[in-house]
Every structure is written in structure tokens, then in C-alpha cells.
Design an enzyme around this catalytic site. Structure first.
Site, PDB file in Angstrom:
ATOM      1  N   TYR A 159      51.125  44.988  57.280  1.00 43.34           N
ATOM      2  CA  TYR A 159      50.880  44.325  58.565  1.00 43.34           C
ATOM      3  C   TYR A 159      51.762  43.076  58.664  1.00 43.34           C
ATOM      4  CZ  TYR A 159      46.666  47.239  58.876  1.00 43.34           C
ATOM      5  OH  TYR A 159      45.793  48.297  58.933  1.00 43.34           O
ATOM      6  N   ASN A 194      50.771  50.789  43.752  1.00 42.77           N
ATOM      7  CA  ASN A 194      51.301  51.213  42.453  1.00 42.77           C
ATOM      8  C   ASN A 194      51.672  52.688  42.386  1.00 42.77           C
ATOM      9  OD1 ASN A 194      50.585  48.613  41.545  1.00 42.77           O
ATOM     10  ND2 ASN A 194      48.527  49.312  41.112  1.00 42.77           N
ATOM     11  N   ASP A 240      45.114  48.072  27.861  1.00 39.56           N
ATOM     12  CA  ASP A 240      44.162  47.433  26.955  1.00 39.56           C
ATOM     13  C   ASP A 240      44.767  46.994  25.619  1.00 39.56           C
ATOM     14  OD1 ASP A 240      42.453  50.432  25.688  1.00 39.56           O
ATOM     15  OD2 ASP A 240      44.562  49.932  25.905  1.00 39.56           O
ATOM     16  N   ASP A 244      36.111  30.469  31.815  1.00 35.86           N
ATOM     17  CA  ASP A 244      37.362  29.937  32.347  1.00 35.86           C
ATOM     18  C   ASP A 244      37.341  29.788  33.861  1.00 35.86           C
ATOM     19  OD1 ASP A 244      39.371  28.856  30.891  1.00 35.86           O
ATOM     20  OD2 ASP A 244      40.474  30.712  30.531  1.00 35.86           O
ATOM     21  N   ASP A 296      37.776  41.457  47.023  1.00 40.14           N
ATOM     22  CA  ASP A 296      37.950  42.310  45.852  1.00 40.14           C
ATOM     23  C   ASP A 296      36.606  42.891  45.430  1.00 40.14           C
ATOM     24  OD1 ASP A 296      39.149  43.164  43.175  1.00 40.14           O
ATOM     25  OD2 ASP A 296      40.794  42.030  44.047  1.00 40.14           O
ATOM     26  N   SER A 317      48.337  44.389  42.013  1.00 39.68           N
ATOM     27  CA  SER A 317      47.118  43.592  42.172  1.00 39.68           C
ATOM     28  C   SER A 317      47.266  42.219  41.562  1.00 39.68           C
ATOM     29  CB  SER A 317      45.938  44.294  41.490  1.00 39.68           C
ATOM     30  OG  SER A 317      45.328  45.215  42.337  1.00 39.68           O
ATOM     31  N   ILE A 341      43.123  31.206  29.052  1.00 33.64           N
ATOM     32  CA  ILE A 341      44.429  31.212  29.714  1.00 33.64           C
ATOM     33  C   ILE A 341      44.488  30.074  30.724  1.00 33.64           C
ATOM     34  CG2 ILE A 341      44.655  33.698  29.428  1.00 33.64           C
ATOM     35  CD1 ILE A 341      43.982  33.911  32.447  1.00 33.64           C
ATOM     36  N   HIS A 343      37.986  43.955  38.295  1.00 34.64           N
ATOM     37  CA  HIS A 343      39.256  43.718  38.980  1.00 34.64           C
ATOM     38  C   HIS A 343      39.301  42.342  39.641  1.00 34.64           C
ATOM     39  CE1 HIS A 343      42.313  44.326  42.186  1.00 34.64           C
ATOM     40  NE2 HIS A 343      42.867  45.174  41.336  1.00 34.64           N
TER      41      HIS A 343
END
Length: 805
Positions: free
Chosen positions: A303, A291, A133, A175, A166, A353, A217, A199
Site C-alpha cells: 500500500y 518470505n 533455532d 528485557d 502481531d 518480520s 540483547i 512472533h
């Protein structure tokens, strides 16, 4: 797995790319599916897994097929949900197994019922992200991967659809306006896949955030639409059931790419089949590696049809948190990534991710410029646009977008992937060829007119590849398997000899991971009817008693294959291992060896070696518990992790790197057992084991090898201990610490899974250890975990995690 919490950092920045028009030359490549294998012989943790019920969603199982529900009700199962998988003409059923029924036994019974194609646990699945953050001033990965140069050089006229499986996507984010299509929520079973976690919005923003709007962005592709598929809840939790539904939904919605930034360590046949269905429908599949700094295969990334993506940092090094291993295909930026916040604004995030959608974005640009590319060709171009050669942990490396877009597909190979175009190896006897592209299968043919001894040898391949030999015989109009040979790992030669009856034979060469390499391999197929005498093998080391490990080489004056066994059985043309390299002797071993030609076998030579067991000073090896007793430190690169087979041979599993530490559960000969079937060979100067740490409670001296005080150790230091007795701890290099009240021997920690009872030395209940806290462990034995001064908890795995320090 780490669970995703929130994203909080907010920042605005302006990126205004300018687009120019250009054309790109395209050379299509034809790839056949004749020998495409959806499920290869399982390796590592893909082997039969015991069921971890803690990892199963609400004691549920998922079933694929078309079944009679009354049979399930008669077993006492509760139907939770049915879903029509229209793209595969089957149904997905979810059942709950009541608490009073044994989960594993019930699953075995279900697998035997009529109409059941697959039945497996409904495992939980977690996101692959690590939030951060703090503010960050730039999308560093945009220039690093040459996105601006690509945007300015190509038109990207074709719209591409990316399904983001997700936590949903915040369609109203400033955006993402106009970039998000209608989708579906498989958590709440409605048509509103809103993001109540964050997420999914961050993942979607990495791919598709609007640029040229003077705010926020820039996403990677401006001509992309997101199909939001909500498969995870507000906590970031999902199930294999939801993933499978999401994959089939993405197929039905016409997705070009599926991004999967989630994973678990549990293999699913049904999920694998769904992904192959998507692949065969022309969908490029991208998966996050995870992770946990783990080498265990993460699914769905592992896979075969999925491009698995590890994370890198700004220095292009593998990110500290990223999973790694032989199953990685590509790497991409994944640390300190700016993306969208689901409640508006922007956040800094890290994790594989966000490496996966970087690659998904790159794939979408490729398809936007060259829409006729197949998933195989997309993967190939991305890999060619990276390093062009595969390395463990990084895969083919980090793709460069401009290089990827300006790379033409290589020309067609000489050896076909079909029986119709098979290369006649019987005429030439020898051929050199490459695995030219992902999912490459090279097919060779030879003909036999009478009973003939055939020797097949596959050599010279790159260390990037784990090549296998599939031998098939044409029986009428169908192919019948003679044998499948994949005895060794990366870069290792394979060989096979057999007596061939008259007919036509095909030899199919492929890579276990469906990789490619610019280094050629050599294949030879030699036939002979010569009746030559077979001379028994000899060994370079005679039978006897030895104190140190060594290697044995076998040879014979007969120019034929040597076969050997290590399990006491008799070697023959149908039993044993083909001798390729010297045989390491790290424990008492009996080698039986013979020369074979077709079905003929020489007399058997027997070599018996007795080797003293290795001793780790003052380690009590596990007898009445299965917790790790030590850690082995790898002090040099180039050592290997091995899997012990049922015939007492060891199969190379993966390489080890300097500095790695593995838990030791026991010692066999000169091998450390590092869990289950996996072993590390002890090599003097290259491996060393420590058994715990001395935790300093008060300032105390560290003594040098001459007994002089080297320095004072301070309270809180934890020094590795290699052996100890009542007087001192050996801490390496001849240095010691006195074993007194100023230090505490620490074997590891317990972390209770729930509140558990701490008992006093006399067995009376003393107090309660709280769930989630860490408590020192001094020793384990006799069903007790000693936390010091005789205070203990009962050694029950269901009560706590044991953490080896």
C-alpha cells in the site's frame, strides 16, 4: 506463506551503549495533500482478483459503512461482529456467508446495498518470519548499521510510541520491563494482548529490548514504548478484519509508528483506507515484504503509505527468502537476528518480520531526536540515509542510522505541489525538474485563449521512476480531469496531444509508487494553431512474411505525434498508442498508424506482418488442462516480463534477471505465456525452455554430441530435458540420454490437498494418495494426471497442487 512455528535458541549477551548529548539541524519541508492519490490505477495482481475461498476466514466478508442489518438478514447472512471505527466515523461489520449461498454472487449483491462503502472477503493473513533455532554469538546488525555511533552522538529525549500489530507481546519478559504499554487483544476480544505464539515478542524486542541491564540483547531505541496489539492467534494466523481493527486502535492510542510484520497477497480497499487514515494522522507505517522469494505485491507492505521492507543477510545481499520487486522501498537485516523469546530468554530468528522492526526502530530514533517530522519526511530521510537511489528488489537500499540522523532535509523545490504555486509551463514551454521527495506532486499551469492544438511530452526521467501525467481543466472553481496518461513503465517517456478549448489547464506530474529521484525529468507543453499538412507515417520494415522477430520504426516528415494501433482499430487523437520507441514484432501483427495534431488526423498507413510461430520441440501445449507444460530459463540480464493488453499490445511489467525460471503454460508467436496475461519474449541465446527432467533410476550413460559416452549418470540424478522421443532425451548442447527403463520422464509432481484416489490403467480404483506427499507426474491430458505406467488421478484442481519441476 510459511507459517511460523516456535523459537527455541537462547543466548545472553551484554551491550552497554553510552549516550552523549548533541543537537541536529532540522530543515522542515512543506508537502501538500492537494493532489495526494490514495488509490492509483491498479497494476499487476492489484487488478480485479478472483476470490480464492480457501484463503477466506470461515466464509466471512467484512463491510465498511453504516447499514441496515435487516437487509443482510434477508439475504441469509449471519452477523458475526460489529466494530465502531471511530477514527473514520464508520462501522466495520463481519458477516458469515452460509455454505448453501454462492460466495461471489452474494458479495456482489452486498456491494449494491444502501450504506455499504466497501465490501470484501475477510482474507487470512500470515506472519512474515522464518524461525531458526541455532545459537548465534552477536547482534551483527547493530554495528553494521552504525547504531552505537548514533547512540553516542544524540540524546533521543522524546519518547516514541510504536504499535506492534502481531501475536501480542510478553509484557513480563525481563528485557521488556517497563517498555510495554496497555494494549488490546482482537483475537479474544479482551484487554490482555499476551503473546501465545512468540512472533510479536521477538518483533517488539528488536525495537525496544532494554540495554545497559547486563543481560540479554539491546533494542534499537531505549526511549520507546510498545503498544501491543494482538491481531494474530497462537498459530500466527490473522484476518484482514483484525488488521483493520488493530490499525484504528493504534490511531486511537496515539501511536507514532505502526509495525506490521505480516502479510497476504490480497488487496483490501478497507485496509488501504485505514492505513491512509493513520498516515494522515501523522503515523509512520512499516510493513514486511514477505518470505516467499516472490515478486507479487504483498499487503500491507505494498500500500502506498506503507514503507515496504525486504530482508538482507550479513553480506548486505538480498536474503534468499525475501520477497522482491518494484514495490520495495527499503531493505534491512533479516537473517540470523537475535531477539526475545516469549517464554523468557532469547532466540535466533530470520525473516522480513525482523527487517521491518529494524526500520521501525530506526524511524523511532529519528522521531525521538526530531519529533516534528512527518511520515513523508521520515521515509525520505531513511532513504537518503541508504543508497540515495532506488534499485529494483532493494528499494533505496539499507539505511545507515548515523547518516540518516545527520542528513538535513533538502530545500524546497522550484515547482510547487499546489495550484496556487503552479509553475507557468505555458510561458516557458519547457522545464526540467526532479521528483524531490516521497509523495512529490509537481503542478504546472498553462492558459489557452482559443481552440488550440496542445502537445505534452514527458521525457528524460530516471529508470527509478514510473511518471504519469494528469491533465485537469479549471471549470469555475473546480478541476475537471481531461485525461490521465501512464502508458509505459519505469524510465519510459509519456506524451499526449489534444485540442484544447479556451481556459486554464493544470498538468500534474507524479510517480506511480510515490518515489523520488535525483535525476531530473523534462516536461514540454507546446501549443500551436498552425494549419500544416499531415503526412502519413512510413515504416522501416515493409509488410510481408517473416520467420524471425524484428522491430519496426515509424516516422513522418510532419513534426507531429504518431499514433498507432495493433488491434485493427483506426488510430486517431482519441484512440491508439503514442509512438515513442520501435515496435517489437514477435507474432503476426497488423500496425495501423497515423499522424495527429489536435483533432486532425492524417491518412492511415497499414503495415501487415506474418510471423511463423515459435516451436518448442515435443511440447504438447495445453489444450484440455491449464497446468504449466515447461519452464523458460532466463540466460541474460535485461529481459522483460510483459502483460498482454486487450488491444494486443504488451506492457512492460518488470525486469528479469539471469537465472530466473518461469513456468510456461503455452506459446503465442515468439512469446512464452508464463501465466494469465503475462508473457516472456523468446530471444535466441537469451531464453531457453525445458519441458521436464529425466529421473535416473539405474546408472546409465550420458552421450556427447558425437555419440560417445561422456560420463555415467547415477541413480537419483534429475537431468533437465529440452525435448524427447521414444529413443532418447535431448538434455542440452547435443547431449542425450537413452529413453529406456533406466530413466523416467518427470514432468512435475502432484501434492494432494486431501487424500485422493489413484486409479489403475483400466479405471479401477487402485489405492489412496496421501495428503501432503509428493508424487511423480509423467504427463497430463484427457482429464487425467499420469503418474507412470498408466496409473493416474483425475485432473481436478481442488484435489491437488501441481508443482512444475
Amino acid at each position: 506463506m510459511r507459517k511460523l512455528v516456535g523459537f527455541f535458541a537462547i543466548i545472553l549477551m551484554i551491550i552497554t551503549p553510552v549516550h552523549f548529548h548533541a543537537s541536529a539541524e532540522e530543515t522542515p519541508s512543506e508537502v501538500t495533500d492537494e493532489f495526494m492519490t490514495k488509490t492509483k490505477p491498479l497494476k499487476g495482481n492489484q487488478q480485479e482478483q478472483s476470490i480464492n475461498e480457501d484463503a477466506v476466514e470461515n466464509r466471512e466478508m467484512i463491510i465498511q459503512g453504516n447499514v441496515d442489518l435487516s437487509e443482510f438478514h434477508s439475504l441469509g447472512l449471519e452477523l458475526v461482529e460489529t466494530t465502531d471505527l471511530s477514527s473514520s466515523n464508520t462501522t466495520l461489520y463481519t458477516f458469515k456467508i452460509p455454505n448453501e449461498l454462492d460466495y461471489e454472487n452474494t458479495l456482489l449483491k452486498v456491494k449494491e446495498l444502501n450504506g455499504v462503502e466497501n465490501a470484501e472477503p475477510n482474507y487470512k493473513v500470515e506472519m512474515s518470519a522464518t524461525p531458526n533455532d541455532y545459537y548465534y554469538s552477536n547482534q551483527w546488525y547493530i554495528p553494521a548499521l552504525d547504531f552505537p555511533k548514533s547512540w553516542n552522538s544524540f540524546s533521543f529525549r522524546n519518547e516514541v510510541k510504536v504499535a506492534v500489530l502481531d501475536t501480542g507481546v510478553s509484557k513480563g519478559h525481563e528485557d521488556l520491563k517497563g517498555k510495554v504499554l496497555n494494549g488490546y487483544d482482537f483475537v479474544n476480544n479482551d484487554s490482555d494482548p499476551a503473546d501465545d505464539h512468540g512472533h510479536g515478542t521477538s518483533v517488539a524486542g528488536t525495537i525496544a529490548a532494554i540495554s545497559n541491564n547486563r543481560t540479554g540483547i539491546a533494542g534499537i531505541n531505549q526511549n520507546v514504548k510498545i503498544i501491543p496489539v494482538k491481531v494474530s492467534d497462537r498459530e500466527g494466523h490473522s484476518t484482514v478484519e483484525n488488521q483493520i481493527k488493530g490499525i484504528h486502535y493504534a490511531i486511537e492510542q496515539g501511536a507514532d509508528i505502526i509495525n506490521m510484520s505480516y502479510g497476504s497477497y490480497y488487496y483490501s480497499d478497507i485496509e488501504n483506507e485505514a492505513l491512509w487514515e493513520a498516515f494522515e494522522q501523522g503515523i509512520t507505517l512499516i510493513g514486511a515484504a514477505g518470505n516467499d522469494t516472490s515478486r507479487e505485491p504483498m499487503y500491507p507492505a505494498t500500500y502506498l503509505p506503507v514503507i515496504s521492507v525486504a530482508a538482507t543477510d550479513q553480506s548486505k545481499a538480498l536474503a534468499y527468502f525475501s520477497n522482491r520487486g518494484e514495490w520495495i522501498d527499503l531493505a534491512a537485516p533479516g537473517e540470523d537476528m537475535y531477539s526475545l523469546h516469549s517464554e523468557g530468554g532469547y532466540s535466533v530468528v530470520s525473516g522480513t518480520s525482523f527487517s521491518a522492526p529494524v526500520v521501525a526502530g530506526m524511524a523511532s530514533l529519528l522521531l525521538s531526536e526530531r519529533p516534528d517530522l512527518t511520515p513523508r519526511e521520515v521515509e525520505w530521510l531513511l532513504e537518503l540515509g541508504a543508497n540515495g537511489s532506488w534499485k529494483k528488489d532493494y528499494g533505496y537500499g539499507i539505511p545507515n542510522m548515523y547518516k540518516t540522523l545527520t542528513t538535513s532535509l533538502p530545500v524546497e523545490e522550484e515547482v510547487s505541489g499546489t495550484t496556487e504555486g503552479a509553475f507557468d509551463i505555458g510561458y516557458y514551454e519547457y522545464h526540467s525538474e526532479k521528483m524531490n521527495f516521497p509523495y512529490d506532486y509537481d503542478v504546472y499551469v498553462f492558459h489557452v485563449d482559443s481552440n488550440t492544438d496542445v502537445d505534452i511530452n514527458l521525457t528524460g526521467m530516471s529508470n527509478e521512476l514510473d511518471l504519469s501525467i494528469d491533465i485537469e481543466k479549471l471549470e469555475g472553481s473546480t478541476l475537471e480531469m481531461v485525461d490521465y496518461i501512464d502508458e509505459y513503465g519505469l524510465g519510459k517517456a509519456e506524451s499526449y496531444s489534444f485540442l484544447a478549448s479556451p481556459g486554464t489547464y493544470y498538468v500534474i506530474i507524479s510517480d506511480y509508487h510515490n518515489r523520488w529521484s535525483s535525476t531530473p525529468y523534462q516536461l514540454s507543453v507546446i501549443s500551436t494553431n498552425q494549419n500544416v499538412p499531415l503526412v502519413s507515417p512510413t515504416a522501416t520494415v515493409p509488410s510481408g512474411k517473416y520467420t524471425q522477430p524484428f522491430e519496426v520504426k515509424l516516422s513522418s516528415t510532419s513534426n507531429k505525434r504518431i499514433v498507432y494501433t495493433l488491434d485493427g482499430s483506426t488510430p486517431s487523437s482519441v484512440n491508439g498508442l503514442s509512438y515513442v520507441n520501435s515496435i517489437p514484432i514477435y507474432e503476426s501483427t497488423t500496425i495501423k498508424a497515423a499522424v495527429v495534431s489536435g483533432t486532425a488526423t492524417s491518412d492511415v498507413s497499414t503495415f501487415t506482418y506474418e510471423l511463423n510461430d515459435m516451436l518448442i520441440p515435443n511440447i504438447t501445449l495445453p489444450v484440455d488442462h491449464d497446468h504449466p507444460s515447461a519452464r523458460v530459463i532466463i540466460r541474460r540480464d535485461g529481459l522483460g516480463l510483459y502483460r498482454k493488453n486487450s488491444d494486443n499490445t504488451f506492457t512492460y511489467y518488470r525486469g528479469l534477471t539471469k537465472g530466473e525460471q518461469l513456468k510456461v503454460f503455452g506459446v503465442s508467436g515468439h512469446y512464452y505465456n508464463v501465466g494469465g496475461e503475462y508473457y516472456v519474449r523468446h530471444q535466441e541465446g537469451k531464453t531457453i525452455a525445458y519441458i521436464g527432467r529425466a529421473l535416473i533410476k539405474e546408472p546409465t550413460p550420458l552421450y556427447d554430441p558425437n555419440g560417445n559416452v561422456y560420463r555415467m549418470l547415477q541413480k537419483g540424478e534429475a537431468i533437465k530435458v529440452y525435448s524427447y522421443n521414444d529413443q532418447k532425451y535431448e538434455v542440452g548442447g547435443g547431449y542425450t540420454i537413452k529413453a529406456d527403463k533406466k530413466s523416467f520422464y518427470l514432468m512435475g509432481y502432484v501434492k494432494p490437498k486431501k487424500d485422493i484416489v489413484l486409479y489403475a490403467p483400466n479405471g479401477a480404483r487402485h489405492s489412496t494418495l496421501k495428503k501432503g506427499n509428493l508424487y511423480y507426474v509423467k504427463s497430463i491430458g484427457n482429464g487425467k494426471v499420469d503418474l507412470g505406467n498408466g496409473y493416474y488421478v483425475v485432473d481436478r484442481k481442488e484435489d491437488f497442487y501441481f508443482i512444475k519441476n
